[in-house]
Design a protein around this motif. Structure first.
Motif, mmCIF file in Angstrom:
data_model
loop_
_atom_site.group_PDB
_atom_site.id
_atom_site.type_symbol
_atom_site.label_atom_id
_atom_site.label_comp_id
_atom_site.label_asym_id
_atom_site.label_seq_id
_atom_site.Cartn_x
_atom_site.Cartn_y
_atom_site.Cartn_z
ATOM 1 N N MET A 205 0.833 -1.199 0.000
ATOM 2 C CA MET A 205 0.000 0.000 0.000
ATOM 3 C C MET A 205 0.871 1.254 0.000
ATOM 4 N N ARG A 206 0.524 2.204 -0.860
ATOM 5 C CA ARG A 206 1.136 3.536 -0.808
ATOM 6 C C ARG A 206 0.388 4.287 0.298
ATOM 7 N N CYS A 207 0.901 4.202 1.502
ATOM 8 C CA CYS A 207 0.184 4.710 2.666
ATOM 9 C C CYS A 207 0.418 6.190 2.918
ATOM 10 N N HIS A 208 1.335 6.772 2.171
ATOM 11 C CA HIS A 208 1.726 8.176 2.357
ATOM 12 C C HIS A 208 2.471 8.563 1.099
ATOM 13 N N SER A 210 5.290 9.501 0.717
ATOM 14 C CA SER A 210 6.700 9.120 0.767
ATOM 15 C C SER A 210 6.932 7.689 1.218
ATOM 16 N N TYR A 211 5.859 6.882 1.360
ATOM 17 C CA TYR A 211 6.020 5.531 1.888
ATOM 18 C C TYR A 211 5.141 4.509 1.172
ATOM 19 N N ILE A 212 5.706 3.327 0.978
ATOM 20 C CA ILE A 212 4.968 2.135 0.567
ATOM 21 C C ILE A 212 5.247 1.080 1.639
ATOM 22 N N ILE A 213 4.216 0.378 2.095
ATOM 23 C CA ILE A 213 4.419 -0.643 3.116
ATOM 24 C C ILE A 213 3.857 -1.988 2.662
ATOM 25 N N ASN A 214 4.435 -3.048 3.205
ATOM 26 C CA ASN A 214 3.927 -4.399 3.004
ATOM 27 C C ASN A 214 2.865 -4.637 4.080
ATOM 28 N N LEU A 215 1.621 -4.799 3.671
ATOM 29 C CA LEU A 215 0.516 -4.925 4.629
ATOM 30 C C LEU A 215 0.679 -6.135 5.540
ATOM 31 N N THR A 216 1.342 -7.170 5.053
ATOM 32 C CA THR A 216 1.512 -8.370 5.874
ATOM 33 C C THR A 216 2.551 -8.166 6.972
ATOM 34 N N MET A 217 3.297 -7.063 6.895
ATOM 35 C CA MET A 217 4.361 -6.802 7.864
ATOM 36 C C MET A 217 3.942 -5.823 8.964
ATOM 37 N N ILE A 218 2.729 -5.306 8.911
ATOM 38 C CA ILE A 218 2.278 -4.331 9.916
ATOM 39 C C ILE A 218 2.169 -4.998 11.282
ATOM 40 N N SER A 219 2.736 -4.349 12.290
ATOM 41 C CA SER A 219 2.595 -4.854 13.658
ATOM 42 C C SER A 219 1.800 -3.895 14.540
ATOM 43 N N LYS A 220 1.858 -2.588 14.219
ATOM 44 C CA LYS A 220 1.146 -1.618 15.050
ATOM 45 C C LYS A 220 0.979 -0.307 14.292
ATOM 46 N N ILE A 221 -0.166 0.356 14.487
ATOM 47 C CA ILE A 221 -0.415 1.690 13.933
ATOM 48 C C ILE A 221 -0.808 2.609 15.081
ATOM 49 N N GLU A 222 -0.133 3.764 15.177
ATOM 50 C CA GLU A 222 -0.389 4.691 16.275
ATOM 51 C C GLU A 222 -0.569 6.114 15.760
ATOM 52 N N VAL A 223 -1.282 6.926 16.532
ATOM 53 C CA VAL A 223 -1.466 8.333 16.181
ATOM 54 C C VAL A 223 -0.126 9.041 16.243
ATOM 55 N N TYR A 224 0.166 9.851 15.219
ATOM 56 C CA TYR A 224 1.418 10.610 15.163
ATOM 57 C C TYR A 224 1.147 12.101 15.185
ATOM 58 N N GLY A 225 0.239 12.538 14.346
ATOM 59 C CA GLY A 225 -0.198 13.930 14.326
ATOM 60 C C GLY A 225 -1.710 13.951 14.294
ATOM 61 N N ARG A 226 -2.263 15.124 14.060
ATOM 62 C CA ARG A 226 -3.714 15.240 14.098
ATOM 63 C C ARG A 226 -4.378 14.363 13.045
ATOM 64 N N TRP A 227 -3.764 14.276 11.864
ATOM 65 C CA TRP A 227 -4.332 13.481 10.772
ATOM 66 C C TRP A 227 -3.296 12.531 10.194
ATOM 67 N N THR A 243 -1.454 8.267 6.162
ATOM 68 C CA THR A 243 -2.487 9.299 6.217
ATOM 69 C C THR A 243 -3.752 8.749 6.868
ATOM 70 N N ALA A 244 -4.611 9.659 7.301
ATOM 71 C CA ALA A 244 -5.871 9.246 7.923
ATOM 72 C C ALA A 244 -6.733 8.444 6.951
ATOM 73 N N GLN A 245 -6.719 8.826 5.689
ATOM 74 C CA GLN A 245 -7.503 8.108 4.683
ATOM 75 C C GLN A 245 -7.032 6.660 4.542
ATOM 76 N N LYS A 246 -5.719 6.465 4.497
ATOM 77 C CA LYS A 246 -5.184 5.108 4.371
ATOM 78 C C LYS A 246 -5.399 4.311 5.661
ATOM 79 N N TYR A 247 -5.384 4.995 6.781
ATOM 80 C CA TYR A 247 -5.668 4.333 8.054
ATOM 81 C C TYR A 247 -7.059 3.714 8.035
ATOM 82 N N GLU A 248 -8.035 4.476 7.510
ATOM 83 C CA GLU A 248 -9.410 3.961 7.433
ATOM 84 C C GLU A 248 -9.477 2.779 6.462
#
Length: 255
Positions: A205-208, A210-227, A243-248
């Motif tokens: 997923m192009r989650c931002h 500046s970033y692409i992540i492997n969805l199978t490698m996610i261990s934790k997602i936390e709030v960083y800024g307001r969005w 981004t908040a959109q990709k988080y949803e």
């Protein structure tokens, strides 16, 4: 001490905001300027972690200026400041950390700065990039093909074959693309868009911007800024932004 930059076209407002910021322990204003060109020059020179950005820079766009800065450093915290709250939605499209409406309220500014300090303490240990096992200087050369198991990267005197399933994350920073795998870390001049075309969108997923992540490698997602969120991934200490959109979107995938 966190370095702060103030970009505001009215000198008196710059002075007021600078005093407000320096009342909070842990921050140093390393630059204050009033135009697009000076802002980019000073940002490159001083490398601040936090930027207070006026939306309107006398004929130039503060949002455009912020876009340049986030290309240079995706993790810089941009705090937009303006008298016009209707710009808020557009500001968060480029991953603003916060949004302040003029005239500034000291308590509101202090609250934002306290949040930055809190996050910096929490994530500071991941701020430094690990050493690269390999440095690849030329473009990825294989044609887009999601069915291929390997990503082929051409170096000066070698070809590197990277197993796609081993890719943890890909990030773009300072004009360089960094590919982190379970075994090594590589650099390449290839664009994120070019790499994204070669990866399976069901897995990556192009989650931002500046970033692409492997969805199978996610261990934790936390709030960083307001969005904005940070993504912790398996087998690496580095984190990605989301981004908040990709988080949803991720939440829906696993519901």
């Amino acid at each position: 001490m966190l370095k702060v930059m103030v970009v505001e076209d009215e000198q008196e407002i710059r002075k007021i905001l600078k005093k407000m910021i320096e009342k909070h322990e842990g921050f140093e204003v390393v630059s204050d300027c009033g135009d697009f060109a000076s802002a980019v020059t000073d940002f490159t020179q001083y490398k601040p972690e936090v930027v207070f950005m006026d939306i309107d820079l006398k004929g130039a766009s503060g949002m455009d200026c912020a876009k340049v800065m986030t290309e240079l450093d995706p993790k810089v915290k941009i705090i937009f400041a303006t008298a016009h709250s209707e710009f808020m939605a557009n500001a968060f499209e480029i991953y603003a950390f916060d949004y302040l409406v003029k005239p500034f309220n000291l308590e509101r500014v202090q609250k934002t700065l306290s949040r930055i300090i809190e996050l910096s303490r929490e994530y500071g240990c991941n701020a430094e990039k690990q050493l690269f096992a390999e440095v690849i200087e030329e473009e990825i050369i294989n044609e887009p093909d999601h069915n291929k198991d390997k990503l082929l990267i051409k170096g000066k005197e070698q070809l590197i074959f990277v197993d796609k399933k081993d890719i943890i994350m890909v990030e773009r920073i300072d004009g360089i693309t960094i590919i982190t795998t379970t075994d090594d870390v590589y650099q390449t001049s290839a664009s994120l868009a070019g790499i994204e075309e070669k990866l399976d969108k069901k897995v990556f997923m192009r989650c931002h911007k500046s970033y692409i992540i492997n969805l199978t490698m996610i261990s934790k997602i936390e709030v960083y800024g307001r969005w904005t969120y940070t993504v912790s991934l398996k087998n690496t200490d580095n984190t990605a932004l989301m981004t908040a959109q990709k988080y949803e979107e991720v939440k829906k995938l696993y519901e």
